[in-house]
Design an enzyme around this catalytic site. Structure first.
Site, PDB file in Angstrom:
ATOM      1  N   GLY A   3       0.523  -9.274  -6.453  1.00  0.00           N
ATOM      2  CA  GLY A   3       1.558 -10.283  -6.684  1.00  0.00           C
ATOM      3  C   GLY A   3       1.606 -11.431  -5.702  1.00  0.00           C
ATOM      4  O   GLY A   3       1.984 -12.543  -6.055  1.00  0.00           O
ATOM      5  N   GLU A  25       4.865 -10.782   0.956  1.00  0.00           N
ATOM      6  CA  GLU A  25       5.184 -10.095  -0.301  1.00  0.00           C
ATOM      7  C   GLU A  25       5.699 -11.105  -1.315  1.00  0.00           C
ATOM      8  O   GLU A  25       6.283 -12.132  -0.944  1.00  0.00           O
ATOM      9  CB  GLU A  25       6.228  -8.997   0.007  1.00  0.00           C
ATOM     10  CG  GLU A  25       6.773  -8.227  -1.172  1.00  0.00           C
ATOM     11  CD  GLU A  25       5.748  -7.432  -1.970  1.00  0.00           C
ATOM     12  OE1 GLU A  25       4.741  -8.027  -2.392  1.00  0.00           O
ATOM     13  OE2 GLU A  25       5.991  -6.236  -2.212  1.00  0.00           O
ATOM     14  N   ASP A  26       5.472 -10.825  -2.588  1.00  0.00           N
ATOM     15  CA  ASP A  26       5.969 -11.725  -3.629  1.00  0.00           C
ATOM     16  C   ASP A  26       7.467 -11.537  -3.866  1.00  0.00           C
ATOM     17  O   ASP A  26       8.235 -12.478  -3.893  1.00  0.00           O
ATOM     18  CB  ASP A  26       5.172 -11.558  -4.940  1.00  0.00           C
ATOM     19  CG  ASP A  26       5.104 -10.107  -5.427  1.00  0.00           C
ATOM     20  OD1 ASP A  26       5.558  -9.195  -4.712  1.00  0.00           O
ATOM     21  OD2 ASP A  26       4.587  -9.885  -6.539  1.00  0.00           O
ATOM     22  N   ASP A  47      12.351  -5.802  -4.438  1.00  0.00           N
ATOM     23  CA  ASP A  47      13.276  -5.354  -5.487  1.00  0.00           C
ATOM     24  C   ASP A  47      14.091  -4.186  -4.931  1.00  0.00           C
ATOM     25  O   ASP A  47      15.139  -4.388  -4.318  1.00  0.00           O
ATOM     26  CB  ASP A  47      12.430  -4.988  -6.714  1.00  0.00           C
ATOM     27  CG  ASP A  47      13.235  -4.578  -7.920  1.00  0.00           C
ATOM     28  OD1 ASP A  47      14.442  -4.819  -7.950  1.00  0.00           O
ATOM     29  OD2 ASP A  47      12.650  -4.017  -8.872  1.00  0.00           O
ATOM     30  N   LYS A  79      15.720  -9.554  -4.385  1.00  0.00           N
ATOM     31  CA  LYS A  79      16.833  -9.223  -5.293  1.00  0.00           C
ATOM     32  C   LYS A  79      17.805  -8.367  -4.481  1.00  0.00           C
ATOM     33  O   LYS A  79      17.684  -7.136  -4.460  1.00  0.00           O
ATOM     34  CB  LYS A  79      16.328  -8.414  -6.489  1.00  0.00           C
ATOM     35  CG  LYS A  79      15.383  -9.155  -7.424  1.00  0.00           C
ATOM     36  CD  LYS A  79      14.945  -8.210  -8.554  1.00  0.00           C
ATOM     37  CE  LYS A  79      13.991  -8.859  -9.513  1.00  0.00           C
ATOM     38  NZ  LYS A  79      13.414  -7.888 -10.477  1.00  0.00           N
ATOM     39  N   ASP A  81       3.696 -10.532 -12.341  1.00  0.00           N
ATOM     40  CA  ASP A  81       3.169 -10.216 -13.669  1.00  0.00           C
ATOM     41  C   ASP A  81       4.189  -9.559 -14.579  1.00  0.00           C
ATOM     42  O   ASP A  81       5.201  -9.031 -14.135  1.00  0.00           O
ATOM     43  CB  ASP A  81       1.985  -9.261 -13.531  1.00  0.00           C
ATOM     44  CG  ASP A  81       2.434  -7.856 -13.116  1.00  0.00           C
ATOM     45  OD1 ASP A  81       3.100  -7.740 -12.071  1.00  0.00           O
ATOM     46  OD2 ASP A  81       2.160  -6.893 -13.844  1.00  0.00           O
TER      47      ASP A  81
HETATM   48  P1  IMP Z   1      10.042  -2.631  -4.788  1.00  0.00           P
HETATM   49  O1  IMP Z   1       9.067  -1.688  -4.144  1.00  0.00           O
HETATM   50  O2  IMP Z   1      10.989  -1.929  -5.733  1.00  0.00           O
HETATM   51  O3  IMP Z   1      10.784  -3.512  -3.801  1.00  0.00           O
HETATM   52  O4  IMP Z   1       9.216  -3.537  -5.765  1.00  0.00           O
HETATM   53  C1  IMP Z   1       8.343  -4.458  -5.292  1.00  0.00           C
HETATM   54  C2  IMP Z   1       7.241  -4.746  -6.278  1.00  0.00           C
HETATM   55  O5  IMP Z   1       7.649  -4.591  -7.634  1.00  0.00           O
HETATM   56  C3  IMP Z   1       6.843  -6.187  -6.114  1.00  0.00           C
HETATM   57  O6  IMP Z   1       5.801  -6.313  -5.194  1.00  0.00           O
HETATM   58  C4  IMP Z   1       6.439  -6.573  -7.519  1.00  0.00           C
HETATM   59  O7  IMP Z   1       5.059  -6.333  -7.679  1.00  0.00           O
HETATM   60  C5  IMP Z   1       7.210  -5.660  -8.426  1.00  0.00           C
HETATM   61  N1  IMP Z   1       8.390  -6.343  -9.005  1.00  0.00           N
HETATM   62  C6  IMP Z   1       9.686  -6.185  -8.644  1.00  0.00           C
HETATM   63  N2  IMP Z   1      10.494  -6.966  -9.385  1.00  0.00           N
HETATM   64  C7  IMP Z   1       9.685  -7.636 -10.223  1.00  0.00           C
HETATM   65  C8  IMP Z   1       9.930  -8.650 -11.231  1.00  0.00           C
HETATM   66  O8  IMP Z   1      11.067  -9.071 -11.521  1.00  0.00           O
HETATM   67  N3  IMP Z   1       8.833  -9.137 -11.857  1.00  0.00           N
HETATM   68  C9  IMP Z   1       7.566  -8.710 -11.591  1.00  0.00           C
HETATM   69  N4  IMP Z   1       7.293  -7.793 -10.648  1.00  0.00           N
HETATM   70  C10 IMP Z   1       8.341  -7.252  -9.975  1.00  0.00           C
HETATM   71 MG    MG Z   2       3.953  -6.831  -5.574  1.00  0.00          MG
END
Ligand code: IMP
Ligand code: MG
Length: 193
Positions: free
Chosen positions: A56, A111-112, A115, A143, A171
């Site tokens: 990402g 990081e992109d 979440d 977020k 994506d």
């Molecule tokens: P986390 O580990 O739950 O913080 O999620 C992080 C990863 O989930 C990011 O690096 C993204 O690749 C993916 N991700 C989280 N939210 C989104 C979204 O809204 N669109 C696309 N990818 C997301």
């Molecule tokens: Mg990612």
């Protein structure tokens, strides 16, 4: 395969789901320039190693370092957490490790989007094992209402609501990373909140 509109169209349809323009290219680039300048000031006289989280962050990483006026190095790690869906699987594993030695180095993790914070929480612990001089995290998007894990983000591009977004590296089922702007799932689609 169908052609997609990579420019800043107001909306795109992915199957029967409607995504609307949320962060246009110009707004992304303006904010990334500010982040690059801030990092340049804070890492003056250092040679940071930028570590991007694949896939990402690849576009953000590229645009960010073009705004960092310092000697720097890059490397990438790949975690696997999201499957091909819009919902986090709740577990994370590393599928590509670092290729450089970061002991004693000033690391900036790129990081992109953060979440739940699961991926960044994992990375923070992983980095500490390598004994870097310092670790900071930059994420283009955060977020805040979705955070479930302890994750300290040092530089944030934009705080966004807990809605699904695509484009500019992000994506949907591995596609749409090549959109120049970021689009959000519209209110009247499933998961659009
Ligand atoms: P986390 O580990 O739950 O913080 O999620 C992080 C990863 O989930 C990011 O690096 C993204 O690749 C993916 N991700 C989280 N939210 C989104 C979204 O809204 N669109 C696309 N990818 C997301
Ligand atoms: Mg990612």
């Amino acid at each position: 395969m169908p052609r997609i509109n990579i420019d800043n169209s107001e909306e795109i349809m992915i199957g029967d789901e409607r995504f609307v323009l949320y962060l246009p290219e110009e707004q992304l680039q303006a904010r990334i320039k500010e982040l690059g300048e801030e990092i340049t000031r804070e890492y003056e006289s250092k040679v940071p190693v930028f570590i991007g989280l694949l896939n990402g962050s690849f576009l953000f990483m590229a645009d960010l370092i073009k705004n960092v006026a310092l000697d720097c190095e890059i490397d990438f790690i790949r975690l696997s957490s999201y499957g091909d869906a819009k919902i986090s699987s709740g577990s994370v594993k590393m599928v590509k490790d670092l290729n450089c030695d970061i002991e004693g180095r000033d690391v900036v993790v790129v990081e992109d989007i953060v979440d739940t914070g699961l991926s960044i929480n994992y990375i923070e612990r992983l980095m500490e094992n390598h004994k870097p001089a310092s670790v900071k995290i930059v994420s283009l998007l955060l977020k805040p209402e979705s955070l479930k894990y302890d994750a300290k983000i040092d530089y944030i591009g934009f705080k966004i609501p807990s809605k699904f977004v695509v484009g500019y590296g992000l994506d949907y089922a591995q596609k749409y990373r090549n959109l120049r702007s970021i689009y959000v799932l519209s209110e009247n689609s499933e998961n659009g909140v």
